[in-house]
Design an enzyme around this catalytic site. Sequence first.
Site, short mmCIF file in Angstrom:
data_model
loop_
_atom_site.label_atom_id
_atom_site.label_comp_id
_atom_site.label_asym_id
_atom_site.label_seq_id
_atom_site.Cartn_x
_atom_site.Cartn_y
_atom_site.Cartn_z
N CYS A 127 0.88 -1.15 -0.01
CA CYS A 127 -0.07 0.15 0.22
C CYS A 127 0.89 1.09 0.06
O CYS A 127 1.91 1.31 0.99
CB CYS A 127 -1.03 -0.01 1.26
N CYS A 150 -1.48 -10.48 -7.47
CA CYS A 150 -1.68 -11.40 -6.62
C CYS A 150 -1.85 -11.22 -5.09
O CYS A 150 -0.64 -10.89 -4.37
CB CYS A 150 -0.79 -13.00 -6.56
#
Length: 166
Positions: A127, A150
Amino acid sequence: MLNRRLLLAGAGGVAVVAGLRWLDGSDVKAAGPFEIEKSDSDWRRVLSRQQYEVLRLHRTEIPGSSPLNHEKRKGTYHCAACELPLFASETKYDSRTGWPSFYRPLPNAIGTQTDHVLLVARTEVHCRRCGGHLGHVFDDGPPPTGLRYCINGVALKFEPAPGEAA
């Protein structure tokens, strides 16, 4: 000449090193600083044990364990640590890997860096706002990008689009 014992000992040694690096998890950290920074004890307070292990220790959830694998509604996938929108449901697809997979993140949502945790260079995805480990990106995805993000389901929170059943 290479014999079976030597081959098995070498493979076992590589497995032990990879396992120890996976258990440690401390040598892989996203490069900061980030907009949201918290102490380790603060992260432990706000995240579940599973979320903490994945987002902060760079571990991986068991494949097939996330309910988000089967999520089909329209909506947005957010970082479970800081709520930043990361992926639109329109970019999610079934990669048959056991983890939620996407072919494109939202703009300005993620950061990447190379990790060598399993002794192979991989592109780690985190993030961009809090540095939480999300998963990895591979170049075996579908068009239009050819990428497969993924992502650990436990690192995500799904928010249905307005009008979608909760």
